[in-house]
Design a protein around this motif. Structure first.
Motif, short mmCIF file in Angstrom:
data_model
loop_
_atom_site.label_atom_id
_atom_site.label_comp_id
_atom_site.label_asym_id
_atom_site.label_seq_id
_atom_site.Cartn_x
_atom_site.Cartn_y
_atom_site.Cartn_z
N GLN A 1 15.39 9.48 51.95
CA GLN A 1 14.66 9.00 50.78
C GLN A 1 13.94 7.67 51.01
O GLN A 1 13.93 6.81 50.13
CB GLN A 1 15.58 8.90 49.57
N ALA B 1 9.79 9.36 55.62
CA ALA B 1 9.74 10.77 55.22
C ALA B 1 8.33 11.32 55.46
O ALA B 1 8.16 12.41 56.03
CB ALA B 1 10.14 10.92 53.76
N ALA B 2 7.32 10.58 55.03
CA ALA B 2 5.95 11.04 55.22
C ALA B 2 5.63 11.16 56.70
O ALA B 2 4.97 12.10 57.15
CB ALA B 2 4.98 10.06 54.55
N PRO C 1 10.25 6.43 51.77
CA PRO C 1 8.96 7.11 51.67
C PRO C 1 8.14 7.13 52.95
O PRO C 1 7.59 8.16 53.32
CB PRO C 1 8.24 6.35 50.56
#
Lengths: 306, 977
Positions: free
Chosen positions: A151, A156-157, A153
């Motif tokens: 979690q 994760a991207a 960002p």
């Protein structure tokens, strides 16, 4: 067009490698803007005093502390780096990596694999690209899922972008052959020799279960259930978690939560994906452990016996 | 997925100056689409945002803190109340951590409504720790609110050790104790003993003991740092190194200093700063510690062989001409060395140089430094890299690499040893001598990036009056057998008592647990139970400990946020002073609530030592006839008892240079300044103070008899240690040298000289966070040895020492050399009653049995959860709380430094049998006494070797020095200059 595409892939893999290896340096961040998802993640509202610090901390936390970007972690029964000879052999075959007797430091690090892939793109070595893409595609989704579950960002991207680029590139080369995974380690829950540590170690072996349980996964699960799991490596955390769950009557809840995670991953996998049977087997195991725990609870067996 | 990925590839190309490609649009082999990222949700705070104070650390990172101008009234959301946004209003009060000797700054968040301490964080205004803390700092909160802590003064009501107590008032306790002290003081000057662990404060208690007029100070130094102290002291007249790590090009650590050394938090910050600037770290440690893992060169030396490695590096510097001749020529007593060399050397080559030097002196009337250079070459020519490799069992290339790093560092060599090898081995003090030799040869003594001495960096202020030195000598503390002891031979106190060398009237153990922490603990058990030997035992402690169980009074003393002290440490090449405060008292006083005594603000009736000592000393001497009371009277109100504000205010007004001016600039008094910031930087940097000249042009020099750095120690030489291996830096053979172990018979070395960074001896036991992180101390064992013994991780292991045995689990790891086992030394706490004593989650329930000289500690149960006002105690999930190995350690007093040489000979190591349970300890105290006597026979007594009829060289340091006459041996000479 092919040359442009090869150049694009070379640039992409070099960027991925730099990001993983060097972290969010200004040069890397400048390139990250090329991805709309990464750019959006980078533009998330943050504490403006500590943007750079936060990015570095996230990078360290995710790729250094939680989800290790080494192929051996996902493909070896020992869950250890340095156990996958196939990669060394591939490198030797391409002539662009270390030879079998001269392994470079960390050849299994994703950054290094991607750098080799970039050089294969530059050399227009399609066969080499195909083989290395097949190798990467065999485990990259397990890694990506674990990163996304953290979690954070930007990470994760980034992980999704790496995975998607590999998939798209591989399909563009029509590499449709089935992914080749080493055999799955087994767990005999019926055996009296099987200990709590064996169960924990098995659950922590992605090659056996199809999921990489990171420290983040374990810590957040423990927090959700208000169970102590201590500090340290994944093995210690999971052993502590299972032991405390047994002691405080939460083994059912832990098994349910773990099963939910496995179900969630299974739902995203193609039915023919080689990971799918391993995910299903693990779900069976979790159900058995849960049942055993419930039976033992009713007969008042000490938690240590589990 | 494909659209965004294609777009990414196109943009990458465009950024690189290419036109975008077309991509085949095929689906991935995974069903999963690009999922929605779960993004954190950010709320707009309802509060007015504050601009935070930003501290830029040397390693490039930054931290942020509440700005100090708003510490009086700080509002922030309560993290525990999340997701509710509950704002709390705090007053932030700085204090000093009390968990180790680093004296790091803390900032207490005291709730302005309830005066509860909500948390402790770092104090960014503290020059040593600079806002950063290790885990032990914030865990002060656990200790403060520990549900098991002792809240009221307790008096024993049953037999000593029976565990029966009644609550008494402070007045009752003080009256009883003071009357015993008064009677003792009237009868003699060595009947009252103050036995301190880590002081955690500078001067107040020592001043108090001196005011009592007795030789009563007893420290734990001889189980901690005595050896290193002797090594540094013999060189320089100062007993500790103070490296300027941050500026160093190379750092040598003979320890796991980054994670657990003395002052490790402030030091580690600066070592890493140096590393990030390209500095190299060399670590000597047989364990792969976290420090070793962060080092550029790790030298896993066999314990006791460190001197060989250090001297091989020294030889490299000498042979390659990479040493600082000018520095050595100016600051080393090389002339004295040349003069004395023929009296201690017997090597023909060395004697040839000595003869040539003497002839030259006779011919031209002066010594030649060239001869000293030749002497160094001749002396150390045998210390080749190959020999060091053979002795240390370290690859020769690594030693050579370390030497090259040192040679390239020039005079920016930071070097540190404190416990570790110096305290593990017989003759360990020579490790410090050999290590400092590298600083001397490289001219890196107190240079920028070099290694200074503590006396230049630790700032100790002066109070309003200093009691005079006492005229007494306590033979139980400083016996004639160890004239160089650094300092009191405290760990032998029970052995001395067993030999009827003396008795104690009133024995204070102050935040100290001698029965648990010292070697040979069952000897302590016998001594503490014997009311004929120890008339009254008063335990001053914040929490229960094993020794307090055998006390007559247990008096609750405050933690870091519950007491006044001043403190300073040599954390870097500067000087600062910190102020510890009772934070609830300060918060209440800020709010206008008067507090007369600190226990009114602390939990229960937990007090602070400073006020307690004042009241006790006053009660000991109510009429003033003993000359004690006068030292505790107000300098402002003659005849009245001094208050805390007066005591500390006087110090800050009069003895901290620059503080009054800094306070004035902010419109504060010096005391208000210290109450507000908690620390003051006295000097930003201190370099080469020995070279500073006085009005007559004389340099300050060093605090040795020669005023120089003493390569050759005339003092050791004159007091009976005449051989080369004692009076110049040289290896001494350790008691655990491989030749002293019979490996074929299964003997191994037991290395107990390391600790886990999150714990601190017995002080941290009641901190739940710390115990959750680490609570057991398995036996480290190399896989080769494990294979030989047929054990795997988790198996029970039986370890037999010279005097007893214990059973613990084994941890098989390549992080330890073969042939030895290792065990962290501060776990294995126990209690004798189910519901009283050390917390149930941090200790095992134990039974003690005794048959003649045979003693046994049997663990009935491990750690467990229990119900208390703190819900966390019901969540204790661990049982293994470690094994109390120190009980089985024979005492090994070094014949020179007096230090306990901690390494043990494990005479038998094997898999435990079914009837041997985890935590079982057995000891035969007859064997204890036998080993004690063997080691005492190695000493050279002042009675036989004193050159002037005194007990100890007068220039040698003691925590409290008596008058000069007290040094005279009974019926022997005088100590005159």
């Amino acid at each position: 067009m092919q040359a442009q595409l090869a150049r694009a892939h070379q640039l992409a893999y070099t960027f991925f490698s730099d990001f993983l290896r060097d972290g969010p340096t200004p040069a890397v961040l400048a390139q990250a803007r090329a991805s709309s998802t990464l750019a959006a993640a980078l533009a998330e509202p943050r504490d403006t005093h500590a943007d750079r610090d936060a990015l570095w901390a996230e990078h360290e936390h995710v790729f250094g502390y939680c989800v290790y970007p080494y192929s051996g972690v996902y493909l070896s029964p020992e869950t250890q780096v340095g156990h996958d000879r196939r990669l060394i052999n591939l490198y030797a075959q391409f002539g662009c990596g270390p030879g079998p007797d001269e392994p470079e430091p960390e050849p299994e690090h994703l950054a290094n694999i991607l750098r080799v892939l970039a050089s294969l793109c530059r050399a227009h070595n399609l066969a080499g690209q195909q083989q290395l893409l097949n190798y990467l595609a065999s485990w990259i989704s397990v890694w990506t899922d674990a990163v996304v579950r953290c979690q954070r960002p930007v990470s994760a991207a980034f992980a999704c972008l790496v995975r998607d680029t590999i998939y798209l590139h591989r399909q563009g080369l029509a590499s449709a052959q089935l992914l080749d995974l080493p055999p799955a380690p087994t767990l005999d829950l019926q055996s009296p020799q099987t200990t709590l540590a064996d169960i924990a170690d098995h659950l922590l072996t992605p090659l056996a279960t199809g999921v990489f349980l990171s420290r983040h996964d374990l810590a957040s699960l423990a927090r959700r259930l208000q169970l102590p799991c201590g500090f340290g490596g994944r093995a210690l955390l999971l052993r502590n978690l299972l032991r405390s769950a047994a002691r405080f009557g939460s083994l059912t809840a832990v098994c349910e939560q773990l099963a939910a995670l496995w179900e969630q991953v299974l739902a995203t996998r193609h039915p023919d994906c080689p990971w799918a049977p391993r995910l299903r087997t693990t779900l069976h195991h979790l159900a058995s452990i849960r049942l055993a725990g419930e039976n033992r609870a009713t007969t008042d067996v000490p938690a240590e016996a589990l | 997925m494909s659209a965004t990925t294609k777009s990414f590839l196109a943009r990458l190309l465009a950024m690189a100056g290419h036109s975008p490609p077309n991509q085949p649009d095929t689906a991935g082999d995974q069903k999963r689409p690009q999922g929605q990222m779960q993004q954190p949700v950010y709320h707009q705070p309802n509060l007015r945002p504050a601009k935070l104070d930003v501290v830029h650390h040397g390693d490039g990172r930054i931290s942020q803190y509440p700005p100090s101008d708003r510490w009086d009234d700080w509002v922030e959301y309560d993290a525990k109340a999340w997701p509710k946004k509950l704002a709390r209003r705090y007053t932030l009060v700085p204090t000093i951590c009390f968990n180790c000797e680093s004296a790091c700054g803390l900032l207490a968040y005291v709730d302005k409504q309830t005066y509860e301490i909500r948390k402790f964080e770092g104090n960014p205004k503290h020059p040593g720790s600079r806002g950063r803390n290790c885990a032990k700092g914030p865990a002060t909160h656990n200790q403060t609110y520990d549900p098991e802590r002792i809240l009221y003064p307790l008096k024993r009501v049953g037999a000593r050790g029976e565990g029966k107590w009644k609550r008494v008032t402070w007045d009752q306790a003080i009256a009883d104790i003071a009357s015993k002290m008064r009677a003792s003081r009237q009868a003699r000057r060595d009947g009252i003993v103050y036995h301190v662990g880590r002081p955690g404060e500078d001067h107040f208690a020592n001043r108090t003991v001196q005011a009592w007029g007795v030789d009563g100070h007893n420290s734990h130094t001889n189980i901690c740092s005595a050896s290193a102290r002797l090594g540094y002291f013999a060189w320089s007249g100062a007993d500790r190194p103070s490296p300027d790590y941050a500026q160093a090009k190379a750092t040598i650590l003979v320890s796991a200093h980054l994670e657990s050394g003395h002052y490790f938090n402030p030091h580690a910050q600066r070592i890493i700063e140096s590393k990030q600037r390209g500095g190299k770290i060399i670590t000597l440690d047989p364990r792969l510690s976290n420090t070793a893992a962060r080092s550029d060169v790790w030298l896993p030396t066999w314990p006791g062989s460190e001197t060989y490695v250090l001297l091989a590096i020294a030889r490299h510097l000498i042979e390659t001409g990479r040493y600082d001749r000018q520095f050595v020529c100016t600051w080393v007593n090389w002339q004295q060395t040349l003069q004395a060399v023929s009296t201690f050397a017997n090597d023909p080559e060395v004697l040839r140089v000595a003869t040539a030097a003497a002839e030259h002196k006779q011919q031209v009337g002066a010594w030649s430094f060239d001869h000293f250079h030749q002497l160094l070459r001749a002396l150390y020519r045998e210390f080749t890299f190959e020999r060091a490799a053979a002795e240390s069992q370290v690859p020769v290339e690594r030693i050579r690499e370390a030497a090259h790093i040192v040679a390239h560092a020039g005079n920016r060599l930071a070097a540190h040893t404190w416990r570790s090898a110096t305290m593990g081995n017989r003759g360990g003090w020579q490790v410090a001598r050999c290590l400092f030799l590298l600083n001397v040869l490289t001219g890196s003594v107190a240079t920028e990036g070099g290694t200074g001495l503590n006396c230049w960096n630790k700032f100790v202020p002066k109070p309003h009056s200093q009691p005079p030195p006492f005229n007494a000598w306590n033979e139980l503390h400083m016996p004639v057998q160890w004239p160089f002891a650094m300092y009191e031979m405290s760990f032998l106190l029970p052995h001395f008592l067993a030999e009827d060398r003396g008795t104690i009237d009133v024995y204070f153990t102050r935040v100290y647990n001698p029965m648990w922490i010292n070697p040979d603990g069952f000897m302590w058990l016998k001594a503490l139970r014997d009311e004929a030997k120890i008339g009254m035992h008063v335990a001053l402690t914040p929490t229960w400990n094993e020794s307090a169980w055998f006390a007559d009074y247990v008096l609750p003393m405050g933690h870091a946020g519950e007491r006044h002290d001043v403190m300073s440490q040599e954390t870097h090449a500067g000087q600062w002073i910190g102020f510890r405060q009772p934070v609830r008292r300060v918060a209440m006083e800020r709010a206008g609530i008067p507090v007369k005594r600190t226990y009114e603000a602390n939990p229960g009736q937990v007090w602070e030592e400073a006020e307690f000592w004042i009241d006790l000393s006053w009660a000991m001497d109510p009429t003033g006839e003993l000359g004690v009371k006068t030292h505790f009277e107000s300098p402002y109100r003659p005849g009245q008892k001094i208050t805390m504000d007066e005591y500390w205010g006087y110090i800050f007004d009069h003895s901290v240079p620059g503080l009054p001016e800094a306070a004035r600039a902010e419109g504060l008094t010096p005391l208000q300044y210290m109450r507000k910031y908690g620390a003051f930087e006295v000097k930003k940097s201190v370099y080469t103070p020995y070279a500073k000249t006085d009005d007559s042009g004389r340099p300050a020099g060093f605090a040795t008899p020669s005023g120089k750095l003493e390569f050759f120690s005339p003092t050791l030489h004159n007091w009976g240690w005449r051989e080369q291996q004692y009076c110049i830096p040289w290896p001494l053979q350790s008691h655990v040298h491989p030749s002293n172990l019979d490996f074929a018979a299964g003997e191994m070395l037991l290395l107990p000289t390391f600790r886990l960074p999150t714990l601190i001896h017995t002080r941290s036991a009641n901190a739940k966070w710390l115990y959750e992180i680490s609570h057991k101390n398995p036996v480290w064992m190399h896989p080769k040895d494990a294979g030989r013994l047929g054990v795997t991780t988790g198996d029970l292991l039986y370890v037999q020492t010279e005097i007893g045995s214990f059973v613990d689990r084994v941890w098989v790891t390549e992080g330890i050399k073969p042939g030895m086992i290792a065990m962290s030394h501060h776990l294995g706490r126990w209690r004798l009653k189910q519901d009283t004593g050390v917390g149930a989650g941090m200790s095992g329930l134990a039974a003690l049995t005794e048959t003649g000289s045979a003693h046994q500690l049997h663990l009935l149960a491990g750690g467990r959860a229990w119900q208390s006002p703190d819900p966390d105690t019901s969540r204790i999930w661990w049982e293994d709380i470690g094994v109390h190995q120190n009980l089985t350690h024979a005492v090994h007093p070094d014949p020179v430094s007096g230090a306990h040489c901690w390494h043990q000979k494990a005479v038998c190591v094997r898999k435990a049998r079914p009837d041997e349970a985890h935590g079982d300890v057995r000891v035969d105290t007859d064997k204890s006494m036998a080993v004690y006597r063997e080691w005492m026979a190695l000493t050279r007594s002042a009675v036989d070797h004193s050159p002037d009829g005194t007990r100890r060289p007068y220039w040698f340091k003691r925590p409290l020095k008596p008058v000069r006459e007290a040094y005279n041996l009974p019926g022997r000479g005088s100590n005159e200059d």
